[in-house]
Design a protein around this motif. Structure first.
Motif, PDB file in Angstrom:
ATOM      1  N   UNK A 233       0.819   8.574  -2.855  1.00 10.44           N
ATOM      2  CA  UNK A 233       1.386   8.310  -4.166  1.00 10.44           C
ATOM      3  C   UNK A 233       2.371   7.154  -4.173  1.00 10.44           C
ATOM      4  N   UNK A 234       3.084   6.945  -3.069  1.00 10.93           N
ATOM      5  CA  UNK A 234       4.067   5.856  -3.022  1.00 10.93           C
ATOM      6  C   UNK A 234       3.422   4.484  -3.193  1.00 10.93           C
ATOM      7  N   UNK A 235       2.415   4.117  -2.407  1.00  8.27           N
ATOM      8  CA  UNK A 235       1.794   2.802  -2.648  1.00  8.27           C
ATOM      9  C   UNK A 235       1.078   2.721  -3.989  1.00  8.27           C
ATOM     10  N   UNK A 236       0.507   3.851  -4.464  1.00  9.09           N
ATOM     11  CA  UNK A 236      -0.130   3.825  -5.785  1.00  9.09           C
ATOM     12  C   UNK A 236       0.888   3.521  -6.870  1.00  9.09           C
ATOM     13  N   UNK A 237       2.100   4.056  -6.730  1.00 11.93           N
ATOM     14  CA  UNK A 237       3.159   3.825  -7.712  1.00 11.93           C
ATOM     15  C   UNK A 237       3.699   2.407  -7.649  1.00 11.93           C
ATOM     16  N   UNK A 238       3.700   1.822  -6.450  1.00  9.82           N
ATOM     17  CA  UNK A 238       4.410   0.563  -6.232  1.00  9.82           C
ATOM     18  C   UNK A 238       3.511  -0.660  -6.083  1.00  9.82           C
ATOM     19  N   UNK A 239       2.200  -0.485  -6.084  1.00  7.35           N
ATOM     20  CA  UNK A 239       1.326  -1.605  -5.756  1.00  7.35           C
ATOM     21  C   UNK A 239       1.480  -2.757  -6.749  1.00  7.35           C
ATOM     22  N   UNK A 240       1.638  -2.470  -8.041  1.00  9.37           N
ATOM     23  CA  UNK A 240       1.767  -3.547  -9.020  1.00  9.37           C
ATOM     24  C   UNK A 240       3.055  -4.333  -8.794  1.00  9.37           C
ATOM     25  N   UNK A 241       4.139  -3.624  -8.467  1.00 11.41           N
ATOM     26  CA  UNK A 241       5.393  -4.309  -8.177  1.00 11.41           C
ATOM     27  C   UNK A 241       5.272  -5.131  -6.893  1.00 11.41           C
ATOM     28  N   UNK A 242       4.561  -4.594  -5.904  1.00 11.51           N
ATOM     29  CA  UNK A 242       4.446  -5.300  -4.626  1.00 11.51           C
ATOM     30  C   UNK A 242       3.686  -6.619  -4.774  1.00 11.51           C
ATOM     31  N   UNK A 243       2.535  -6.570  -5.447  1.00 13.93           N
ATOM     32  CA  UNK A 243       1.752  -7.805  -5.562  1.00 13.93           C
ATOM     33  C   UNK A 243       2.471  -8.833  -6.427  1.00 13.93           C
ATOM     34  N   UNK A 244       3.295  -8.382  -7.379  1.00 11.01           N
ATOM     35  CA  UNK A 244       3.999  -9.315  -8.255  1.00 11.01           C
ATOM     36  C   UNK A 244       5.220  -9.928  -7.586  1.00 11.01           C
ATOM     37  N   UNK A 245       6.017  -9.127  -6.884  1.00  7.31           N
ATOM     38  CA  UNK A 245       7.323  -9.586  -6.417  1.00  7.31           C
ATOM     39  C   UNK A 245       7.358  -9.982  -4.949  1.00  7.31           C
ATOM     40  N   UNK A 246       6.461  -9.453  -4.147  1.00 10.56           N
ATOM     41  CA  UNK A 246       6.432  -9.828  -2.734  1.00 10.56           C
ATOM     42  C   UNK A 246       5.359 -10.879  -2.481  1.00 10.56           C
ATOM     43  N   UNK A 247       4.152 -10.630  -2.983  1.00  8.40           N
ATOM     44  CA  UNK A 247       3.076 -11.607  -2.803  1.00  8.40           C
ATOM     45  C   UNK A 247       3.108 -12.708  -3.855  1.00  8.40           C
ATOM     46  N   UNK A 248       3.811 -12.496  -4.950  1.00 10.33           N
ATOM     47  CA  UNK A 248       3.861 -13.450  -6.066  1.00 10.33           C
ATOM     48  C   UNK A 248       2.467 -13.728  -6.618  1.00 10.33           C
ATOM     49  N   UNK A 249       1.632 -12.664  -6.667  1.00 10.68           N
ATOM     50  CA  UNK A 249       0.257 -12.821  -7.137  1.00 10.68           C
ATOM     51  C   UNK A 249      -0.104 -11.645  -8.045  1.00 10.68           C
ATOM     52  N   UNK A 251      -1.890 -11.425 -10.559  1.00  9.88           N
ATOM     53  CA  UNK A 251      -3.299 -11.415 -10.954  1.00  9.88           C
ATOM     54  C   UNK A 251      -4.192 -10.717  -9.939  1.00  9.88           C
ATOM     55  N   UNK A 252      -3.635 -10.389  -8.772  1.00  7.32           N
ATOM     56  CA  UNK A 252      -4.411  -9.777  -7.690  1.00  7.32           C
ATOM     57  C   UNK A 252      -4.584  -8.269  -7.881  1.00  7.32           C
ATOM     58  N   UNK A 253      -3.836  -7.658  -8.788  1.00  3.90           N
ATOM     59  CA  UNK A 253      -3.805  -6.197  -8.884  1.00  3.90           C
ATOM     60  C   UNK A 253      -5.190  -5.599  -9.102  1.00  3.90           C
TER      61      UNK A 253
END
Length: 439
Positions: A233-249, A251-253
């Motif tokens: 559940x943790x990565x499912x909850x945070x994946x959108x934030x991760x790709x936006x703020x860490x990967x800066x991508x 659109x990858x979600x």
């Protein structure tokens, strides 16, 4: 032991696909839709959905118990699946296409009704799967087919709003309405009732719950399921934030979700084969360990590493099939232990508690992630410090490793293998024969 044909497996698994399409919007799309487009605001929507979720958790044991007690020409489980259609379809239309002026009362009423219908469908459906076969390996096939279609339904529920952003919820309601009734009808017409030889008249009281809790393998499996569910559940909850703020991508979600779920579906036959050779709990432990290994690579990624992140999503997605298919099959085995000890078939009650643990894991993931992100000083609006971004990364990939390792430690000495399960089934069948002889 009679093996189910592929068509019978497909018939049983069929309701899982529209059922999965039903629940994903409740977590992903509905809050934003009612807060922004309907105009209720985040705080009102959050409070209403929390109240509906508490109702959802509270009704599970009652539905499991009532399902176990049901007697009809259609068996214990089929009447519940058929009866669930009206509340599900009606509430899905009302929620996904609200009338003008819909307020918080509309959201609360129809969400509670949808949760009721979903529980009426899911708990008897899962219990029915445990009763379709008493064989250790065949149960793995049954849950594997079901969970593969559940993942496929989840994938469709992700894709439809992405392809139809202005009409995604309406399209989902229409698709569910078209697919769910014939899927339920197909399952009810093409499959037998399941085992109904045992008494199911035990009261739902403290003594019954105490008996369930004293079932050591069930307690161990349930806790491991809760830990692993929180880890997922943790990565499912945070994946959108991760790709936006860490990967800066950002659109990858969509590609990440597609890769993850597609890999999960593709890997189900592999996990079924491995479980048949090495045992369910050993293979599940191996799948969790596999995920841990690739999660540990995530902190090495940075801005622009989208291709690497998709590769890791595919590799971790492979273990999703094991997470979904193997523990429910093991749950059917711990029900045998309860029946052998107490002479009652309480699959509905067991799977109701299983559902409560699933929901608790999702709630725990959110309850852990967002307060800790705030503690790290993370802001969804951007301009985050290195410490805040590390906090996001740690919650996304390192905390799940800790939860999965704890689940693995619990399951290493899991005592229910094929030999013991076969002895339990022999004991149950002898008791049933004695009971039949006296009647």
């Amino acid at each position: 032991m009679t093996r189910l044909s592929r068509f019978q497996l497909l018939a049983y698994a069929a309701p899982g696909l529209p059922g999965a399409m039903l629940l994903l919007p409740l977590y992903v799309h509905l809050p934003t839709f009612y807060a922004e487009q309907v105009g209720l605001g985040l705080s009102v929507v959050g409070g209403v959905l929390l109240a509906a979720r508490l109702w959802d958790i509270a009704i599970d044991p009652a539905i499991g118990w009532l399902s176990d007690r049901t007697r009809s020409r259609l068996g214990r489980r089929k009447p519940w699946l058929i009866g669930a259609l009206v509340p599900i379809l009606l509430s899905a239309w009302m929620l996904f296409m609200p009338p003008e002026g819909a307020g918080w009362q509309h959201l609360l009423l129809w969400t509670m009704l949808l949760y009721l219908g979903a529980a009426m469908l899911q708990i008897p459906y899962l219990a029915w799967g445990a009763e379709l076969s008493s064989d250790y390996a065949e149960r793995t096939r049954i849950t594997g087919w079901r969970e593969a279609l559940i993942v496929a339904g989840t994938l469709i529920a992700v894709l439809i709003p992405a392809l139809l952003p202005q009409h995604g919820l309406a399209a989902l309601a229409l698709t569910i309405s078209v697919l769910l009734p014939p899927a339920v009808l197909l399952a009810c017409l093409r499959l037998r009732h399941g085992d109904q030889t045992a008494s199911a008249t035990a009261p739902l009281d403290r003594a019954a719950l105490r008996q369930l809790w004293r079932n050591g393998p069930f307690r161990r499996l349930l806790l491991a399921w809760l830990l692993n569910g929180t880890a997922n559940g943790l990565p499912a909850t945070l994946v959108l934030l991760y790709v936006s703020h860490v990967l800066h991508m950002p659109e990858l979600a969509g590609a990440v979700l597609l890769a993850y779920f597609a890999a999960g579906i593709a890997a189900v036959p592999l996990w079924l084969w491995l479980a048949g050779r090495f045992g369910k709990h050993r293979v599940w432990c191996g799948a969790m360990l596999w995920t841990c290994g690739f999660f540990l690579l995530v902190p090495l990624l940075g801005p622009g590493d989208g291709a690497w992140f998709i590769a890791i999503s595919v590799l971790t997605g492979l273990s999703l099939g094991a997470d979904l298919a193997l523990p429910p099959a093991m749950q059917a085995d711990v029900i045998d232990l309860d029946e052998a000890r107490h002479g009652r078939q309480r699959a509905g009650l067991f799977f109701a508690l299983w559902g409560m643990a699933t929901k608790a894991a999702l709630a725990a993931a959110v309850g852990i992630a967002f307060p800790l992100l705030d503690l790290f000083g993370f802001s969804a609006q951007g301009n985050n410090s290195a410490a805040a971004l590390f906090g996001l990364t740690a919650l996304y990939c390192l905390a799940p490793v800790g939860f999965k390792l704890a689940a693995i430690l619990l399951m290493l000495r899991y005592p229910l293998g094929p030999a013991r399960q076969a002895r339990l089934r022999l004991r149950i069948e002898r008791r049933g024969s004695r009971r039949a002889a006296t009647e």
